[in-house]
Write a protein that holds these residues in place. Structure first.
Motif, PDB file in Angstrom:
ATOM      1  N   SER A  18      -8.959  -4.151  -1.416  1.00  0.00           N
ATOM      2  CA  SER A  18      -8.932  -5.536  -0.952  1.00  0.00           C
ATOM      3  C   SER A  18      -7.767  -5.757   0.016  1.00  0.00           C
ATOM      4  O   SER A  18      -7.924  -6.390   1.063  1.00  0.00           O
ATOM      5  CB  SER A  18      -8.822  -6.479  -2.149  1.00  0.00           C
ATOM      6  OG  SER A  18      -8.759  -7.816  -1.720  1.00  0.00           O
ATOM      7  N   ALA A  19      -6.607  -5.224  -0.332  1.00  0.00           N
ATOM      8  CA  ALA A  19      -5.438  -5.355   0.530  1.00  0.00           C
ATOM      9  C   ALA A  19      -5.674  -4.632   1.856  1.00  0.00           C
ATOM     10  O   ALA A  19      -5.327  -5.144   2.928  1.00  0.00           O
ATOM     11  CB  ALA A  19      -4.196  -4.796  -0.159  1.00  0.00           C
ATOM     12  N   LEU A  67       0.824  -1.207   0.000  1.00  0.00           N
ATOM     13  CA  LEU A  67       0.000   0.000   0.000  1.00  0.00           C
ATOM     14  C   LEU A  67       0.859   1.258   0.000  1.00  0.00           C
ATOM     15  O   LEU A  67       0.502   2.257  -0.636  1.00  0.00           O
ATOM     16  CB  LEU A  67      -0.958  -0.011   1.194  1.00  0.00           C
ATOM     17  CG  LEU A  67      -2.064  -1.063   1.140  1.00  0.00           C
ATOM     18  CD1 LEU A  67      -2.842  -1.089   2.453  1.00  0.00           C
ATOM     19  CD2 LEU A  67      -3.001  -0.816  -0.032  1.00  0.00           C
ATOM     20  N   GLU A  68       1.985   1.216   0.700  1.00  0.00           N
ATOM     21  CA  GLU A  68       2.872   2.385   0.735  1.00  0.00           C
ATOM     22  C   GLU A  68       3.494   2.676  -0.622  1.00  0.00           C
ATOM     23  O   GLU A  68       3.785   3.826  -0.938  1.00  0.00           O
ATOM     24  CB  GLU A  68       3.962   2.187   1.788  1.00  0.00           C
ATOM     25  CG  GLU A  68       3.463   2.374   3.207  1.00  0.00           C
ATOM     26  CD  GLU A  68       4.556   2.136   4.248  1.00  0.00           C
ATOM     27  OE1 GLU A  68       5.592   1.508   3.931  1.00  0.00           O
ATOM     28  OE2 GLU A  68       4.353   2.581   5.389  1.00  0.00           O
ATOM     29  N   GLN A  69       3.692   1.639  -1.438  1.00  0.00           N
ATOM     30  CA  GLN A  69       4.257   1.856  -2.766  1.00  0.00           C
ATOM     31  C   GLN A  69       3.291   2.642  -3.646  1.00  0.00           C
ATOM     32  O   GLN A  69       3.712   3.366  -4.546  1.00  0.00           O
ATOM     33  CB  GLN A  69       4.602   0.516  -3.420  1.00  0.00           C
ATOM     34  CG  GLN A  69       5.780  -0.164  -2.771  1.00  0.00           C
ATOM     35  CD  GLN A  69       6.048  -1.547  -3.334  1.00  0.00           C
ATOM     36  OE1 GLN A  69       5.327  -2.021  -4.195  1.00  0.00           O
ATOM     37  NE2 GLN A  69       7.086  -2.187  -2.838  1.00  0.00           N
ATOM     38  N   GLY A  70       2.011   2.476  -3.409  1.00  0.00           N
ATOM     39  CA  GLY A  70       1.010   3.275  -4.113  1.00  0.00           C
ATOM     40  C   GLY A  70       0.766   2.903  -5.554  1.00  0.00           C
ATOM     41  O   GLY A  70       0.147   3.676  -6.285  1.00  0.00           O
ATOM     42  N   ASP A  71       1.203   1.731  -5.994  1.00  0.00           N
ATOM     43  CA  ASP A  71       1.015   1.387  -7.395  1.00  0.00           C
ATOM     44  C   ASP A  71      -0.035   0.292  -7.622  1.00  0.00           C
ATOM     45  O   ASP A  71      -0.146  -0.238  -8.724  1.00  0.00           O
ATOM     46  CB  ASP A  71       2.349   1.001  -8.045  1.00  0.00           C
ATOM     47  CG  ASP A  71       3.048  -0.138  -7.334  1.00  0.00           C
ATOM     48  OD1 ASP A  71       2.544  -0.602  -6.296  1.00  0.00           O
ATOM     49  OD2 ASP A  71       4.120  -0.557  -7.810  1.00  0.00           O
ATOM     50  N   LEU A  72      -0.826  -0.018  -6.608  1.00  0.00           N
ATOM     51  CA  LEU A  72      -1.902  -0.997  -6.775  1.00  0.00           C
ATOM     52  C   LEU A  72      -3.131  -0.318  -7.378  1.00  0.00           C
ATOM     53  O   LEU A  72      -3.448   0.819  -7.010  1.00  0.00           O
ATOM     54  CB  LEU A  72      -2.302  -1.607  -5.430  1.00  0.00           C
ATOM     55  CG  LEU A  72      -1.328  -2.566  -4.760  1.00  0.00           C
ATOM     56  CD1 LEU A  72      -1.876  -2.989  -3.391  1.00  0.00           C
ATOM     57  CD2 LEU A  72      -1.082  -3.784  -5.618  1.00  0.00           C
ATOM     58  N   PRO A  73      -3.832  -0.999  -8.262  1.00  0.00           N
ATOM     59  CA  PRO A  73      -5.112  -0.469  -8.732  1.00  0.00           C
ATOM     60  C   PRO A  73      -6.081  -0.334  -7.545  1.00  0.00           C
ATOM     61  O   PRO A  73      -5.924  -1.013  -6.529  1.00  0.00           O
ATOM     62  CB  PRO A  73      -5.610  -1.540  -9.707  1.00  0.00           C
ATOM     63  CG  PRO A  73      -4.406  -2.334 -10.080  1.00  0.00           C
ATOM     64  CD  PRO A  73      -3.479  -2.262  -8.910  1.00  0.00           C
TER      65      PRO A  73
END
Length: 78
Positions: A38-39, A26-32
């Motif tokens: 969901s995460a 989540l910290e990376q910020g690159d998830l759709p």
């Protein structure tokens, strides 16, 4: 837990490890958005599991201390 690569943790350490991985993702910020939600949901569930496990351990230790004649944890002065 949630549907994707989620499983009930075997123990506190496994849950904490899974939670740390989710935080890093989540910290990376690159998830759709959908994957991030969901995460996040899975992270909340893991956090609740960890809190419950810690609370139970604390209660067990407090009970053991009072049964052995030691001062209860919540009675200890700072």
């Amino acid at each position: 837990m949630s549907e994707s690569n989620a499983k009930t943790p075997k123990n506190f350490e496994e849950a904490l490890g899974q939670l740390e991985q989710i935080v890093q993702q989540l910290e990376q910020g690159d998830l759709p958005l959908e994957q991030a939600l969901s995460a996040f949901q899975e992270g909340v569930q893991l956090s609740q599991y960890c809190q419950k496990t810690l609370r139970s351990a604390e209660e067990t230790v407090a009970k053991m201390m009072t049964e052995s004649g030691e001062q209860a944890l919540d009675e200890v002065e700072p």
